[in-house]
Enzyme design. Sequence first.
Site, PDB file in Angstrom:
ATOM      1  N   TYR A 431      94.004  58.844  40.623  1.00  0.00           N
ATOM      2  CA  TYR A 431      93.832  57.381  40.621  1.00  0.00           C
ATOM      3  C   TYR A 431      94.887  56.638  41.459  1.00  0.00           C
ATOM      4  O   TYR A 431      95.815  57.248  41.951  1.00  0.00           O
ATOM      5  CB  TYR A 431      93.673  56.807  39.220  1.00  0.00           C
ATOM      6  CG  TYR A 431      94.760  57.026  38.175  1.00  0.00           C
ATOM      7  CD1 TYR A 431      96.066  57.301  38.486  1.00  0.00           C
ATOM      8  CD2 TYR A 431      94.422  56.911  36.822  1.00  0.00           C
ATOM      9  CE1 TYR A 431      97.030  57.452  37.489  1.00  0.00           C
ATOM     10  CE2 TYR A 431      95.367  57.060  35.822  1.00  0.00           C
ATOM     11  CZ  TYR A 431      96.668  57.323  36.159  1.00  0.00           C
ATOM     12  OH  TYR A 431      97.604  57.462  35.187  1.00  0.00           O
ATOM     13  N   GLU A 432      94.661  55.356  41.599  1.00  0.00           N
ATOM     14  CA  GLU A 432      95.518  54.486  42.435  1.00  0.00           C
ATOM     15  C   GLU A 432      95.559  54.999  43.877  1.00  0.00           C
ATOM     16  O   GLU A 432      96.605  54.984  44.532  1.00  0.00           O
ATOM     17  CB  GLU A 432      96.923  54.407  41.830  1.00  0.00           C
ATOM     18  CG  GLU A 432      97.748  53.223  42.290  1.00  0.00           C
ATOM     19  CD  GLU A 432      97.025  51.882  42.158  1.00  0.00           C
ATOM     20  OE1 GLU A 432      96.488  51.609  41.069  1.00  0.00           O
ATOM     21  OE2 GLU A 432      96.994  51.139  43.159  1.00  0.00           O
TER      22      GLU A 432
END
Lengths: 590, 282
Positions: A431-432
């Site tokens: 993620y991110e």
Amino acid sequence: MTAYAPPLDDLRFLLSHVVDLTAALGTTDSGAEADDVLAALEEAGRLAADVIAPLNSVGDRHPPRIENGQVFTSPGWREAYRQFIDGGWNGIAGPNDHGGMGLPMVAAAAAQELWQSASMAFALCPMLTQAGIELLHAKGTEAQKTRYLDKLTSGEWTGTMLLTEPQAGSDVGALRTRAVRENGHYRLFGQKIYITYGDHDMTDNVIHMILARVEGAPPGIKGISLFVSPKILVNEDGSLGQRNDCRPVNLEHKLGIHGSPTCVMAFGDQEGAYAELIGEENRGIEYMFLMMNNARLNVGIQGVGVAERAYQHARHYARTRVQSKVVGRKQDGLAIIHHPDVTRMLAVAKARIQAARALYLEAATLLDLARTGTPSAATRADLLIPVVKAWSTDLGVDVASMGIQVHGGMGFVEETGAAQHYRDARIAPIYEGTNGIQANDLVARKVARDGGAAMGSLLEEITGLAGRLIDQPGDDLPIIGEALATGARALGEATDWVVTTFDSDPRAVLAGAVAFLDLVGTVVGGWMMGRAALAAQGLLAERQGDPQFAEAKIILARVYAEQVLVRADTLARTVTEGGRVLAELDEAIL
Amino acid sequence: MHIVVCIKQVPDSAQIRVHPVTNTIMRQGVPTIINPYDLFSLEAALAIRDEHGGTVTVLSMGPPMAADSLRRALSIGADRAVLLTDRFFAGSDTLATSYALATAITKIASDQPVDMVFCGKQTIDGDTAQVGPGIARRLGFHQLTYVESVETIDRARRTVIVRRRAEGGVQVLRSELPCMVTMLEGSAVVRRGSMADALRAARADVTTWSAKDAGIEDISQCGLRGSPTVVRKVFAPQPRKEKAVLIEASAHDPVHMAEATIDTLFAALPGLNAELHAAAAR
């Protein structure tokens, strides 16, 4: 389950002698001094170890549940969250004028590691609130700040980020959630997935920061706007009103971070969810970039945090487990930590964790300095952030895997708790911005675009440090210096190749981007360990501080040089020689 | 309300080791903590301050490094800290300690009258439970020991009502102020320091007093000279040779339990049966 011991000695050393905490404090109007930050971290460590860390396995085994459109968190989490916000920890870097302490990013980053080590699933909630605070503080109207910012800073309400939709993951531009104008505000219609803490019972309200497309907006990322939309509508006097037309419809079943409720959120089942525009229409992506460096830094810190926890777990087991006679030792009944290969696993893990910790603190300090307009700091921070994110989160997975290996079969069964760290760590490279995207960002935007200038200035500094280390007396520091000089040379060659090849053969460069990022991480990790070793030697010479810690620091820097930094040459060859075949490889042979 | 809380810095007994030969405590490298019993008293004092307003002063006697424990008390929420440190205090027993602390409290009270003094029930290193009562006696305060809760404080009448755990029950006691209280462990959940408190504590000055600063005129009552306690010998008791015997019996049948116990006794003491018969015959 092993108790978590906050690594305060290393944090104290790095903040006092390696990174420039005092300069970072100078960029804030908090009025705090270095000793204040260290005292606050000590207190944060107590809360992390005593209250949050014991809940980590509770969240894993008794994950949140959804009933009648309301998410209920794991047993004990509400109470722990209450203690967290009562202590004022949510607002550590929050704006002073909204009840925060206004401490610099580097102080918040160090505290962040403690929360993340204690429980990644728990710490995600305040981490996302922090991003919401930054967005509202930078781009919100005065009315929006009054309505939302105080309570987000105190943690009385939490914040979320709603970007992803089923067809729009890494490609945010493909999102379809609609925003319809209505009397100065908007109504939202659409579905968002992977919404961390999209709903929960720890606070009375949840403030959603959501990306949507206003009707008639241009296609792609140029037509995306940012909105704030609360779970419960806020009346003019600040009291809570009716429930907004948004609700969690499902919770995901995940590999790890079970304690964190990952929601599918529906907006606009009826009249449309009330939302307020942040800033101007169609500039949502631009605003998201404002907080992206901080968000990526925080995810990188998650990698370090989970690595530290898994390392402590494995070390404790290795000290208590007795198996087979230890080669080269006379005593019977020695624990497995004395076997050379187990020693190696733990030593390499500790050295890499310390390197990654120093690196995120350096990056955070640069973000602080950049905020007050030091252009060189901003450039350096931009260069290092993708490395902190990807290199540290890969470290989290590696060390958690090592932790299971040290446990042997006992690590593969869930009861020892070693497996949880591995499962939890696995999300952070995803993620991110996946680690592949971080690597692409690094080679394309941070290295190729400026012709390798930012990297060149960093390499100059690293080479200078290597020279100083080589000139030191004794064995250890010169060995570290030689390894660093070799690593810097390899990185310099790979950088030149990236810069000269990117325009003509971008596919070949991108095929080697992950190896390039690994190479940068390996060398700048060595740079940080070299700086730490030099500082440790200075303290020993002046008879300052704890000599045991300083000596250990030098030994671990040498372990890093001999076990990790030596891989720089191979990585550089992977970058410069391995990309061409991959770039044109026919997918039919896969 | 002005409340003085006496605390002591002690080695963390969870991490302490005893020297196998000399039987003395090995203090090197052992982290120090605030005596855990003192924390319950500190919490009670802070709760009274939060309800009634006022000041909590923490007081400790010890080496200069005891300032760390005072700072810790400030980070939990105490308002000011006083450290008594002087070479004259070295080797104090409970008599000398209570003299020094009582004198310092008198000095503190000369600035701002003291309504209550809180002490820990006992320390985890000395375990005597004498210093609190010693202070009360010297100051002429009522003493309320083994208190499980402070029920009400009537500031107009200057009285306090507490519940005191006593053998066989609970006493509800009313005392005039000023008084000295020691709290029982588990009487409250000790609060956790906030970030704001931690920042304040990092900057707070710990007032450091020598014996003279504290108003102590008679040095002969301090330290080793003022301590009649003599430790003649310290030893680790030998493990006893006897072994426990497990008697199996039905848990729900008292008659069976009694029978099993008696059978075991008679089996272990073969002459017992004859002795009992002989005694009965006489």
